[in-house]
Write an enzyme that holds these catalytic residues in place. Structure first.
Site, PDB file in Angstrom:
ATOM      1  N   HIS A  83      34.202  51.392  45.149  1.00  0.00           N
ATOM      2  CA  HIS A  83      33.089  51.837  44.289  1.00  0.00           C
ATOM      3  C   HIS A  83      32.100  52.802  44.948  1.00  0.00           C
ATOM      4  CE1 HIS A  83      31.484  48.294  46.340  1.00  0.00           C
ATOM      5  NE2 HIS A  83      31.972  47.434  45.469  1.00  0.00           N
ATOM      6  N   GLY A 127      26.996  43.153  38.042  1.00  0.00           N
ATOM      7  CA  GLY A 127      28.391  43.317  37.632  1.00  0.00           C
ATOM      8  C   GLY A 127      28.590  43.477  36.147  1.00  0.00           C
ATOM      9  N   HIS A 139      30.587  38.100  33.770  1.00  0.00           N
ATOM     10  CA  HIS A 139      29.503  37.131  33.897  1.00  0.00           C
ATOM     11  C   HIS A 139      29.188  36.580  32.508  1.00  0.00           C
ATOM     12  CE1 HIS A 139      28.658  37.890  38.087  1.00  0.00           C
ATOM     13  NE2 HIS A 139      28.635  39.194  37.868  1.00  0.00           N
ATOM     14  N   ARG A 173      37.666  35.502  38.866  1.00  0.00           N
ATOM     15  CA  ARG A 173      36.840  34.278  38.945  1.00  0.00           C
ATOM     16  C   ARG A 173      37.605  32.969  39.067  1.00  0.00           C
ATOM     17  NH1 ARG A 173      32.953  37.599  40.300  1.00  0.00           N
ATOM     18  NH2 ARG A 173      31.856  38.602  38.604  1.00  0.00           N
ATOM     19  N   ASP A 229      36.315  47.489  39.091  1.00  0.00           N
ATOM     20  CA  ASP A 229      35.364  46.483  39.593  1.00  0.00           C
ATOM     21  C   ASP A 229      34.979  45.542  38.443  1.00  0.00           C
ATOM     22  OD1 ASP A 229      33.698  45.024  41.181  1.00  0.00           O
ATOM     23  OD2 ASP A 229      32.221  46.597  41.517  1.00  0.00           O
ATOM     24  N   HIS A 244      40.925  46.671  42.065  1.00  0.00           N
ATOM     25  CA  HIS A 244      39.621  46.016  42.276  1.00  0.00           C
ATOM     26  C   HIS A 244      39.140  45.302  41.012  1.00  0.00           C
ATOM     27  CE1 HIS A 244      35.468  46.522  44.406  1.00  0.00           C
ATOM     28  NE2 HIS A 244      35.457  45.446  43.633  1.00  0.00           N
ATOM     29  N   ASN A 299      36.235  36.944  46.135  1.00  0.00           N
ATOM     30  CA  ASN A 299      34.914  36.275  46.095  1.00  0.00           C
ATOM     31  C   ASN A 299      34.847  35.251  44.960  1.00  0.00           C
ATOM     32  OD1 ASN A 299      34.838  38.329  44.139  1.00  0.00           O
ATOM     33  ND2 ASN A 299      32.633  38.608  44.312  1.00  0.00           N
ATOM     34  N   HIS A 357      37.697  41.230  39.470  1.00  0.00           N
ATOM     35  CA  HIS A 357      37.238  39.873  39.785  1.00  0.00           C
ATOM     36  C   HIS A 357      37.649  38.970  38.628  1.00  0.00           C
ATOM     37  CE1 HIS A 357      34.582  41.319  43.061  1.00  0.00           C
ATOM     38  NE2 HIS A 357      34.462  42.400  42.298  1.00  0.00           N
TER      39      HIS A 357
HETATM   40  O1  DOR Z   1      28.264  44.303  40.728  1.00  0.00           O
HETATM   41  C1  DOR Z   1      29.092  43.695  41.386  1.00  0.00           C
HETATM   42  N1  DOR Z   1      29.606  42.512  40.969  1.00  0.00           N
HETATM   43  N2  DOR Z   1      29.499  44.212  42.552  1.00  0.00           N
HETATM   44  C2  DOR Z   1      30.303  43.540  43.384  1.00  0.00           C
HETATM   45  O2  DOR Z   1      30.660  44.073  44.409  1.00  0.00           O
HETATM   46  C3  DOR Z   1      30.711  42.153  43.078  1.00  0.00           C
HETATM   47  C4  DOR Z   1      30.716  41.928  41.631  1.00  0.00           C
HETATM   48  C5  DOR Z   1      30.869  40.478  41.242  1.00  0.00           C
HETATM   49  O3  DOR Z   1      31.701  39.790  41.847  1.00  0.00           O
HETATM   50  O4  DOR Z   1      30.201  40.049  40.309  1.00  0.00           O
END
Ligand code: DOR
Length: 429
Positions: A238, A330, A315, A71, A311, A67, A101, A69
């Site tokens: 999560h 996140g 950002h 980007r 997870d 899991h 996502n 991300h």
């Molecule tokens: O806090 C989170 N950020 N939870 C998620 O499920 C998605 C993630 C994100 O993509 O920033």
């Protein structure tokens, strides 16, 4: 951190080889030739072999995170497959599954192929998770079979729940035919409402909108029941509340095909961390109460929780510097994962290193159908070398992600990743 090509013959000498598949731990040497395991035990290495002294260190399977991300495509200013790979290597991860996502989402066979083609040039193994619904809009299922043919290893609309139970049911039925798990971000958006932190005493104190535990656990219960109905495999990402742990434990007892993951941040922090209003603690699902946190740790001891997954959600600082209400949800987590969880489990003294490592290796690999026997002669050397008792402070220099939004900066940890071996390269930290 330095990454370079492995020498033709590499001897890992005097380390403790911890095999989470066989449940064994003993002193052994390992010879790696051309990036593959050649022999383990007390093998005789040729004179030309380069020696990596592993005295006092543990050598184990490379970690696998189901899991993250990364980007890409769309927000390469936050992370790319290449920069995410570096964060993974720093954390001892040799294999990760990227959530869909992105912008646009990974919701077509072509977008899955985009990831698998790019991943071929990365220094770790990267597998795409396909979106369950087109545009992650929660209505129309994606072309799941064609996406599996392009390399999708699971399906999820993570970041958003599959709110419609009938859509979730159909998705489970298709995924079951394809023998792939559905991973549903369990958060009822109507119940969550404007909630940005755990609903409870702390949200009252801080004057921030609360997100009730029930927003998660009700959907976890629904997903388990739907999985039971369709005979499909559901994976709960999560897990953050004690009620969700109770539902997963009961479902496992009744033979449902359910697995669950917990994040390092939900194991390490509780909602009291938010007194600083530091937006690095803003995450979905939110950090919960101390009682919830303790139940998550117990869930590991009891075997209810199968995997640890970061997870990892990068950002930009500009976005995170907004007010708590406006900042995105996140936090990053790959670099700090092993040390943070090792620290908590050591302090709370209830899980052995062997059992803990299984949650980062064999269990997530089983879930995704990856090879689990990494000490077999002839397999690619996909290994992590650790010092489980080393103490150190995690700071911004420990971060290799393109983003810096870690809530762990400044934390004192027990246990450190020293080296990561994968795809013919060795990374020494
Ligand atoms: O806090 C989170 N950020 N939870 C998620 O499920 C998605 C993630 C994100 O993509 O920033």
């Amino acid at each position: 951190m330095k990454t370079r090509k492995m020498p033709k013959v590499l001897l890992l000498k005097n380390g403790t080889v911890l095999d989470p598949l066989k449940g064994t731990s003993s002193k052994k040497d390992i010879i790696i030739e051309n990036g593959k395991i050649k022999s383990i035990g007390k093998p005789k290495a040729p004179k030309s072999a380069e020696v990596l002294d592993c005295t006092g260190k543990v050598i184990t399977h490379g970690f696998c995170d189901v899991h993250v991300h990364f980007r890409e495509p769309g927000r390469e200013d936050k992370e790319t497959l290449a920069t995410g790979s570096r964060a993974a290597l720093a954390g001892g991860f040799t294999r990760v599954c990227v959530m869909p996502n992105t912008n646009p989402p990974l919701d077509s066979p072509e977008s899955i192929r985009f990831i698998t083609e790019k991943a071929a040039d990365c220094p770790i193994h990267i597998h795409p998770i396909g979106a369950v619904t087109k545009g992650q809009k929660g209505m129309e299922l994606t072309e799941m079979a064609a996406m599996v043919r392009e390399g999708a290893v699971a399906f999820s609309d993570d970041g958003l729940p599959i709110a419609n139970a009938a859509v979730m049911r159909r998705a489970l039925e298709y995924a079951s035919m394809l023998k792939k798990p559905i991973i549903n971000h369990a958060e009822d958006l109507d119940l969550r409402d404007d909630g940005i932190m755990n609903e409870g005493e702390m949200s009252l104190k801080l004057g921030l909108d609360g997100n009730t535990f029930l927003a998660e656990s009700m959907m976890v219960f629904r997903d388990i029941e739907l999985a039971r109905l369709s005979g499909a495999a559901v994976h709960i990402p999560h897990v953050s509340t004690k009620e969700s742990v109770t539902h997963v434990a009961a479902a496992k007892k009744n033979g449902a095909s359910v697995t669950a993951e917990v994040t390092p941040h939900h194991l390490y922090f509780n909602d009291e961390a938010l007194v600083s209003y530091n937006t690095h603690f803003k995450v979905a699902p939110p950090l919960r109460s101390e009682a919830d946190r303790k139940t998550l740790v117990k869930g590991i001891t009891s075997g209810t929780i199968d995997c640890i997954a970061t997870d990892h959600a990068p950002h930009t600082i500009e976005e995170k510097e907004a007010t708590f209400t406006n900042a995105p949800f996140g936090m990053i987590g790959l670099e700090s994962c092993f040390a943070a969880v090792n620290t908590i489990l050591k302090k709370e003294k209830n899980v052995s290193l062997l059992d803990f490592i299984a949650l980062l290796t064999v269990n997530p690999r089983k879930l995704m159908g990856f090879d689990t026997d990494l000490f077999q002669e002839g397999t690619e050397a996909e290994l992590t070398i650790l010092s489980p008792d080393e103490t150190w402070v995690f700071d911004e220099d420990s971060i290799y992600s393109r983003s810096l939004n870690s809530p762990f900066t400044g934390e004192s940890f027990i246990g450190k990743v020293n080296a990561t071996l994968v795809r013919g390269n060795m990374t020494v930290l």
